[in-house]
Design a protein around this motif. Structure first.
Motif, mmCIF file in Angstrom:
data_model
loop_
_atom_site.group_PDB
_atom_site.id
_atom_site.type_symbol
_atom_site.label_atom_id
_atom_site.label_comp_id
_atom_site.label_asym_id
_atom_site.label_seq_id
_atom_site.Cartn_x
_atom_site.Cartn_y
_atom_site.Cartn_z
ATOM 1 N N ASP A 1 0.907 -1.239 0.074
ATOM 2 C CA ASP A 1 -0.091 0.043 -0.023
ATOM 3 C C ASP A 1 1.053 1.250 -0.026
ATOM 4 O OD1 ASP A 1 -2.394 1.602 2.239
ATOM 5 O OD2 ASP A 1 -1.856 1.739 0.330
ATOM 6 N N GLN A 2 1.453 1.617 -1.196
ATOM 7 C CA GLN A 2 2.342 2.687 -1.397
ATOM 8 C C GLN A 2 1.406 4.112 -1.201
ATOM 9 O OE1 GLN A 2 5.032 1.388 -4.456
ATOM 10 N NE2 GLN A 2 6.419 2.047 -2.845
ATOM 11 N N GLN A 3 1.095 4.817 -0.394
ATOM 12 C CA GLN A 3 0.358 6.102 -0.585
ATOM 13 C C GLN A 3 1.265 6.990 -1.046
ATOM 14 O OE1 GLN A 3 -2.328 6.638 2.818
ATOM 15 N NE2 GLN A 3 -1.416 4.842 3.677
ATOM 16 N N VAL A 4 2.586 7.067 -1.040
ATOM 17 C CA VAL A 4 3.160 8.158 -1.177
ATOM 18 C C VAL A 4 4.646 7.489 -2.251
ATOM 19 C CG1 VAL A 4 4.889 9.757 -0.748
ATOM 20 C CG2 VAL A 4 3.010 9.605 0.932
ATOM 21 N N LYS A 5 4.603 8.001 -3.354
ATOM 22 C CA LYS A 5 5.409 7.370 -4.371
ATOM 23 C C LYS A 5 6.234 8.381 -5.160
ATOM 24 C CE LYS A 5 2.118 3.832 -6.149
ATOM 25 N NZ LYS A 5 1.532 3.126 -7.516
ATOM 26 N N GLN A 6 7.489 7.977 -4.804
ATOM 27 C CA GLN A 6 8.514 8.366 -5.881
ATOM 28 C C GLN A 6 9.110 7.646 -6.987
ATOM 29 O OE1 GLN A 6 10.515 9.946 -1.812
ATOM 30 N NE2 GLN A 6 11.146 11.207 -3.496
ATOM 31 N N ASN A 7 8.682 7.847 -8.177
ATOM 32 C CA ASN A 7 9.008 7.002 -9.223
ATOM 33 C C ASN A 7 10.279 7.116 -9.832
ATOM 34 O OD1 ASN A 7 6.202 5.956 -9.083
ATOM 35 N ND2 ASN A 7 5.255 7.716 -10.161
ATOM 36 N N SER A 8 10.903 8.170 -9.589
ATOM 37 C CA SER A 8 12.302 8.060 -10.083
ATOM 38 C C SER A 8 13.355 7.766 -8.966
ATOM 39 C CB SER A 8 12.626 9.682 -10.481
ATOM 40 O OG SER A 8 11.741 9.966 -11.575
ATOM 41 N N PRO A 9 13.937 6.557 -8.937
ATOM 42 C CA PRO A 9 14.939 6.138 -8.000
ATOM 43 C C PRO A 9 16.079 7.116 -7.989
ATOM 44 C CG PRO A 9 14.563 4.665 -9.659
ATOM 45 C CD PRO A 9 14.046 5.542 -10.144
ATOM 46 N N SER A 10 16.695 7.861 -9.144
ATOM 47 C CA SER A 10 17.708 8.520 -9.335
ATOM 48 C C SER A 10 17.629 9.848 -10.345
ATOM 49 C CB SER A 10 18.788 7.965 -9.482
ATOM 50 O OG SER A 10 18.799 7.338 -10.846
ATOM 51 N N LEU A 11 18.186 10.796 -10.011
ATOM 52 C CA LEU A 11 18.129 11.934 -11.149
ATOM 53 C C LEU A 11 19.863 12.657 -11.020
ATOM 54 C CD1 LEU A 11 16.729 14.147 -12.541
ATOM 55 C CD2 LEU A 11 16.175 15.285 -10.279
ATOM 56 N N SER A 12 20.069 12.991 -12.188
ATOM 57 C CA SER A 12 21.366 13.409 -12.382
ATOM 58 C C SER A 12 21.194 14.949 -12.999
ATOM 59 C CB SER A 12 22.409 12.746 -13.298
ATOM 60 O OG SER A 12 23.681 13.225 -13.273
ATOM 61 N N VAL A 13 21.890 15.822 -12.430
ATOM 62 C CA VAL A 13 21.883 17.445 -12.738
ATOM 63 C C VAL A 13 23.092 17.778 -12.736
ATOM 64 C CG1 VAL A 13 20.605 19.576 -12.158
ATOM 65 C CG2 VAL A 13 19.542 17.333 -12.015
ATOM 66 N N GLN A 14 23.430 18.720 -13.699
ATOM 67 C CA GLN A 14 24.411 19.632 -13.844
ATOM 68 C C GLN A 14 24.614 20.760 -12.896
ATOM 69 O OE1 GLN A 14 26.669 18.381 -16.177
ATOM 70 N NE2 GLN A 14 28.484 19.796 -15.205
ATOM 71 N N GLU A 15 25.502 21.019 -12.161
ATOM 72 C CA GLU A 15 25.672 22.138 -11.133
ATOM 73 C C GLU A 15 25.000 23.434 -11.902
ATOM 74 O OE1 GLU A 15 29.651 22.967 -9.899
ATOM 75 O OE2 GLU A 15 29.060 24.519 -8.261
ATOM 76 N N GLY A 16 24.397 24.051 -11.039
ATOM 77 C CA GLY A 16 23.689 25.550 -11.429
ATOM 78 C C GLY A 16 22.614 25.478 -12.308
ATOM 79 N N ARG A 17 22.000 24.099 -12.786
ATOM 80 C CA ARG A 17 20.756 23.857 -13.323
ATOM 81 C C ARG A 17 19.716 23.717 -12.115
ATOM 82 N NH1 ARG A 17 22.411 23.127 -18.660
ATOM 83 N NH2 ARG A 17 20.404 23.295 -19.292
ATOM 84 N N ILE A 18 18.553 23.424 -12.780
ATOM 85 C CA ILE A 18 17.386 23.345 -11.901
ATOM 86 C C ILE A 18 17.321 21.871 -11.769
ATOM 87 C CG2 ILE A 18 15.665 23.196 -13.742
ATOM 88 C CD1 ILE A 18 13.550 24.294 -11.904
ATOM 89 N N SER A 19 16.822 21.247 -10.309
ATOM 90 C CA SER A 19 16.822 19.848 -10.075
ATOM 91 C C SER A 19 15.270 19.976 -9.681
ATOM 92 C CB SER A 19 17.534 19.338 -8.728
ATOM 93 O OG SER A 19 18.944 19.312 -8.930
ATOM 94 N N ILE A 20 14.472 18.834 -10.231
ATOM 95 C CA ILE A 20 13.236 18.730 -10.077
ATOM 96 C C ILE A 20 12.873 17.360 -9.397
ATOM 97 C CG2 ILE A 20 10.688 18.896 -11.077
ATOM 98 C CD1 ILE A 20 11.644 20.988 -12.784
ATOM 99 N N LEU A 21 12.520 17.264 -8.429
ATOM 100 C CA LEU A 21 12.129 16.125 -7.747
ATOM 101 C C LEU A 21 10.688 15.749 -7.675
ATOM 102 C CD1 LEU A 21 15.051 17.285 -6.280
ATOM 103 C CD2 LEU A 21 14.904 14.678 -5.743
ATOM 104 N N ASN A 22 9.976 14.713 -7.943
ATOM 105 C CA ASN A 22 8.660 14.455 -8.259
ATOM 106 C C ASN A 22 8.090 13.416 -7.243
ATOM 107 O OD1 ASN A 22 7.883 16.313 -10.138
ATOM 108 N ND2 ASN A 22 9.034 14.929 -11.597
ATOM 109 N N CYS A 23 6.858 13.757 -6.636
ATOM 110 C CA CYS A 23 6.338 12.805 -5.709
ATOM 111 C C CYS A 23 4.606 12.673 -6.088
ATOM 112 C CB CYS A 23 6.391 13.432 -4.556
ATOM 113 S SG CYS A 23 5.726 12.449 -3.068
ATOM 114 N N ASP A 24 4.007 11.536 -5.949
ATOM 115 C CA ASP A 24 2.756 11.591 -6.062
ATOM 116 C C ASP A 24 2.040 10.828 -4.929
ATOM 117 O OD1 ASP A 24 3.799 10.515 -9.284
ATOM 118 O OD2 ASP A 24 2.161 12.287 -9.046
ATOM 119 N N TYR A 25 0.682 11.156 -4.788
ATOM 120 C CA TYR A 25 0.277 10.494 -3.560
ATOM 121 C C TYR A 25 -1.301 10.033 -3.660
ATOM 122 C CZ TYR A 25 -2.083 15.067 -2.828
ATOM 123 O OH TYR A 25 -2.621 16.219 -2.836
#
Lengths: 113, 113
Positions: A1-25
Protein backbone atom coordinates in the motif's frame (compact mmCIF):
# COMPACT_ATOMS: atom_id res chain seq x y z
CA UNK A 1 0.00 0.00 0.00
CA UNK A 2 2.24 2.77 -1.30
CA UNK A 3 0.36 5.93 -0.54
CA UNK A 4 3.38 8.10 -1.38
CA UNK A 5 5.33 7.32 -4.52
CA UNK A 6 8.59 8.65 -5.86
CA UNK A 7 8.86 7.03 -9.24
CA UNK A 8 12.36 8.16 -10.07
CA UNK A 9 14.98 6.28 -8.06
CA UNK A 10 17.70 8.65 -9.24
CA UNK A 11 18.27 11.96 -10.97
CA UNK A 12 21.45 13.51 -12.35
CA UNK A 13 21.76 17.27 -12.85
CA UNK A 14 24.54 19.65 -13.81
CA UNK A 15 25.68 22.15 -11.20
CA UNK A 16 23.84 25.47 -11.55
CA UNK A 17 20.83 23.96 -13.29
CA UNK A 18 17.42 23.19 -11.82
CA UNK A 19 16.69 19.90 -10.06
CA UNK A 20 13.06 18.79 -10.05
CA UNK A 21 12.06 15.90 -7.80
CA UNK A 22 8.57 14.53 -8.10
CA UNK A 23 6.18 12.79 -5.75
CA UNK A 24 2.66 11.40 -6.15
CA UNK A 25 0.21 10.45 -3.44
CA UNK A 26 -3.12 8.70 -3.19
CA UNK A 27 -4.58 9.59 0.20
CA UNK A 28 -6.79 12.70 0.24
CA UNK A 29 -6.51 12.89 4.02
CA UNK A 30 -2.91 14.11 3.98
CA UNK A 31 -2.76 17.61 5.47
CA UNK A 32 0.95 18.32 5.29
CA UNK A 33 3.64 17.35 2.85
CA UNK A 34 7.32 17.43 3.67
CA UNK A 35 10.64 16.89 1.99
CA UNK A 36 13.64 15.44 3.77
CA UNK A 37 17.23 15.10 2.65
CA UNK A 38 19.43 12.23 3.69
CA UNK A 39 23.18 11.83 3.47
CA UNK A 40 24.82 8.42 3.96
CA UNK A 41 25.27 7.35 7.59
CA UNK A 42 23.00 10.17 8.82
CA UNK A 43 19.31 10.41 9.62
CA UNK A 44 17.03 12.38 7.28
CA UNK A 45 16.95 16.13 7.84
CA UNK A 46 13.92 18.29 7.25
CA UNK A 47 14.11 20.51 4.20
CA UNK A 48 10.78 22.16 3.49
CA UNK A 49 7.06 21.54 4.00
CA UNK A 50 3.77 22.67 2.57
CA UNK A 51 0.27 22.66 3.97
CA UNK A 52 -2.46 21.05 1.89
CA UNK A 53 -4.22 24.42 1.70
CA UNK A 54 -1.33 26.02 -0.17
CA UNK A 55 0.08 25.39 -3.63
CA UNK A 56 3.58 26.77 -3.22
CA UNK A 57 6.16 27.29 -0.51
CA UNK A 58 9.60 28.74 -1.02
CA UNK A 59 12.71 28.74 1.15
CA UNK A 60 15.86 30.04 -0.46
CA UNK A 61 16.89 27.75 -3.30
CA UNK A 62 14.12 25.27 -2.46
CA UNK A 63 10.52 25.53 -3.64
CA UNK A 64 7.79 22.96 -3.19
CA UNK A 65 4.73 22.95 -5.43
CA UNK A 66 1.52 21.14 -4.59
CA UNK A 67 -1.13 20.19 -7.14
CA UNK A 68 -3.99 18.74 -5.13
CA UNK A 69 -6.19 17.88 -8.08
CA UNK A 70 -3.40 15.76 -9.54
CA UNK A 71 -2.25 14.55 -6.11
CA UNK A 72 1.24 15.56 -7.07
CA UNK A 73 3.99 17.58 -5.48
CA UNK A 74 7.43 18.54 -6.63
CA UNK A 75 10.60 19.97 -5.13
CA UNK A 76 12.60 22.44 -7.18
CA UNK A 77 16.20 23.23 -6.32
CA UNK A 78 17.64 26.25 -8.11
CA UNK A 79 20.54 26.52 -8.64
CA UNK A 80 21.67 22.99 -7.86
CA UNK A 81 24.96 22.61 -6.03
CA UNK A 82 27.22 19.55 -5.59
CA UNK A 83 26.44 19.61 -1.86
CA UNK A 84 22.80 18.93 -2.73
CA UNK A 85 23.76 15.41 -3.80
CA UNK A 86 21.79 13.19 -1.41
CA UNK A 87 18.67 11.06 -1.20
CA UNK A 88 15.47 13.10 -1.06
CA UNK A 89 12.39 11.68 0.60
CA UNK A 90 8.90 12.97 0.03
CA UNK A 91 6.60 12.50 3.03
CA UNK A 92 2.95 13.11 3.75
CA UNK A 93 1.22 13.40 7.09
CA UNK A 94 -2.29 12.72 8.28
CA UNK A 95 -3.99 12.48 11.62
CA UNK A 96 -5.48 9.20 12.75
CA UNK A 97 -5.71 9.42 16.52
CA UNK A 98 -2.14 10.59 16.30
CA UNK A 99 0.03 11.82 13.49
CA UNK A 100 1.20 9.30 10.94
CA UNK A 101 3.81 10.22 8.35
CA UNK A 102 4.19 8.14 5.21
CA UNK A 103 7.46 8.34 3.29
CA UNK A 104 8.22 7.66 -0.33
CA UNK A 105 11.06 5.38 -1.36
CA UNK A 106 13.38 8.31 -2.06
CA UNK A 107 15.14 9.78 -5.08
CA UNK A 108 18.92 9.90 -5.20
CA UNK A 109 20.07 13.23 -6.63
CA UNK A 110 23.52 13.58 -8.20
CA UNK A 111 24.68 17.12 -8.90
CA UNK A 112 27.69 17.10 -11.18
CA UNK A 113 30.28 19.85 -10.92
CA UNK B 1 19.62 22.08 21.98
CA UNK B 2 20.88 18.54 21.61
CA UNK B 3 19.48 16.54 18.72
CA UNK B 4 17.90 13.12 18.71
CA UNK B 5 20.31 10.45 19.88
CA UNK B 6 20.14 6.74 19.23
CA UNK B 7 22.10 3.93 20.77
CA UNK B 8 23.76 1.77 19.78
CA UNK B 9 24.80 3.00 16.33
CA UNK B 10 25.69 -0.46 15.05
CA UNK B 11 24.61 -3.90 16.11
CA UNK B 12 25.24 -7.43 14.90
CA UNK B 13 22.92 -10.21 16.04
CA UNK B 14 22.11 -13.73 14.96
CA UNK B 15 18.75 -15.18 13.94
CA UNK B 16 16.48 -15.93 16.85
CA UNK B 17 18.02 -13.38 19.18
CA UNK B 18 16.28 -10.27 20.40
CA UNK B 19 17.44 -6.69 20.35
CA UNK B 20 16.56 -3.43 22.10
CA UNK B 21 17.27 -0.05 20.55
CA UNK B 22 17.13 3.22 22.42
CA UNK B 23 16.15 6.74 21.39
CA UNK B 24 16.39 10.03 23.27
CA UNK B 25 14.27 12.76 21.68
CA UNK B 26 14.96 16.46 21.55
CA UNK B 27 14.19 18.08 24.88
CA UNK B 28 10.53 19.09 24.99
CA UNK B 29 9.45 16.76 22.21
CA UNK B 30 6.87 14.29 23.42
CA UNK B 31 6.17 12.46 20.18
CA UNK B 32 8.60 9.74 19.13
CA UNK B 33 8.25 7.67 15.97
CA UNK B 34 10.24 4.70 14.75
CA UNK B 35 10.98 3.77 11.15
CA UNK B 36 12.72 0.94 9.37
CA UNK B 37 14.76 1.79 6.30
CA UNK B 38 15.81 -0.86 3.83
CA UNK B 39 17.27 -0.30 0.35
CA UNK B 40 14.56 0.60 -2.16
CA UNK B 41 11.80 0.65 0.45
CA UNK B 42 12.15 4.10 1.86
CA UNK B 43 11.18 4.60 5.47
CA UNK B 44 8.57 2.19 6.73
CA UNK B 45 6.61 3.45 9.72
CA UNK B 46 6.78 1.18 12.76
CA UNK B 47 4.97 3.06 15.52
CA UNK B 48 4.51 6.40 17.22
CA UNK B 49 4.47 7.14 20.93
CA UNK B 50 3.17 10.19 22.69
CA UNK B 51 3.17 10.66 26.46
CA UNK B 52 4.00 6.99 27.04
CA UNK B 53 1.11 5.79 24.86
CA UNK B 54 1.33 4.15 21.47
CA UNK B 55 -0.91 6.24 19.22
CA UNK B 56 -0.18 4.68 15.87
CA UNK B 57 1.22 1.46 14.54
CA UNK B 58 2.46 0.41 11.13
CA UNK B 59 2.09 -2.96 9.42
CA UNK B 60 4.81 -4.87 11.19
CA UNK B 61 4.49 -8.21 12.99
CA UNK B 62 4.08 -8.41 16.75
CA UNK B 63 7.79 -9.21 17.09
CA UNK B 64 8.32 -5.47 16.83
CA UNK B 65 7.32 -3.60 19.96
CA UNK B 66 8.17 -0.39 21.70
CA UNK B 67 7.60 1.75 24.70
CA UNK B 68 8.08 5.28 25.89
CA UNK B 69 9.14 6.43 29.30
CA UNK B 70 7.96 9.41 31.32
CA UNK B 71 10.99 11.44 30.15
CA UNK B 72 9.93 10.76 26.52
CA UNK B 73 12.86 8.45 25.87
CA UNK B 74 11.77 5.47 23.82
CA UNK B 75 12.91 1.93 23.24
CA UNK B 76 12.16 -0.44 20.42
CA UNK B 77 12.42 -4.20 20.80
CA UNK B 78 12.58 -6.85 18.12
CA UNK B 79 12.26 -10.43 19.26
CA UNK B 80 13.14 -13.64 17.39
CA UNK B 81 15.23 -11.79 14.84
CA UNK B 82 15.07 -12.79 11.19
CA UNK B 83 17.55 -12.10 8.41
CA UNK B 84 15.06 -9.68 6.85
CA UNK B 85 15.17 -7.50 9.94
CA UNK B 86 18.58 -6.24 8.87
CA UNK B 87 18.01 -2.55 8.29
CA UNK B 88 18.63 0.96 9.49
CA UNK B 89 16.24 1.80 12.32
CA UNK B 90 15.50 5.48 12.66
CA UNK B 91 13.89 7.33 15.49
CA UNK B 92 12.32 10.75 15.07
CA UNK B 93 10.87 13.21 17.56
CA UNK B 94 8.50 16.09 17.01
CA UNK B 95 6.39 18.70 18.72
CA UNK B 96 2.62 18.52 18.49
CA UNK B 97 0.90 20.84 16.10
CA UNK B 98 2.01 22.64 12.96
CA UNK B 99 3.44 20.54 10.19
CA UNK B 100 4.65 17.93 12.65
CA UNK B 101 8.18 18.23 11.33
CA UNK B 102 10.17 15.28 12.55
CA UNK B 103 13.77 15.45 13.65
CA UNK B 104 15.65 12.26 13.07
CA UNK B 105 18.46 10.61 14.91
CA UNK B 106 21.41 9.05 13.05
CA UNK B 107 19.86 5.60 13.24
CA UNK B 108 20.92 2.19 14.46
CA UNK B 109 22.20 -0.13 11.78
CA UNK B 110 21.22 -3.69 12.63
CA UNK B 111 22.74 -6.67 10.88
CA UNK B 112 21.21 -10.07 11.48
CA UNK B 113 23.38 -13.04 10.55
Amino acid sequence: DQQVKQNSPSLSVQEGRISILNCDYTNSMFDYFLWYKKYPAEGPTFLISISSIKDKNEDGRFTVFLNKSAKHLSLHIVPSQPGDSAVYFCAARFYTGGFKTIFGAGTRLFVKA
Amino acid sequence: KAGVTQTPRYLIKTRGQQVTLSCSPISGHRSVSWYQQTPGQGLQFLFEYFSETQRNKGNFPGRFSGRQFSNSRSEMNVSTLELGDSALYLCASSLEGGSGTQYFGPGTRLLVL
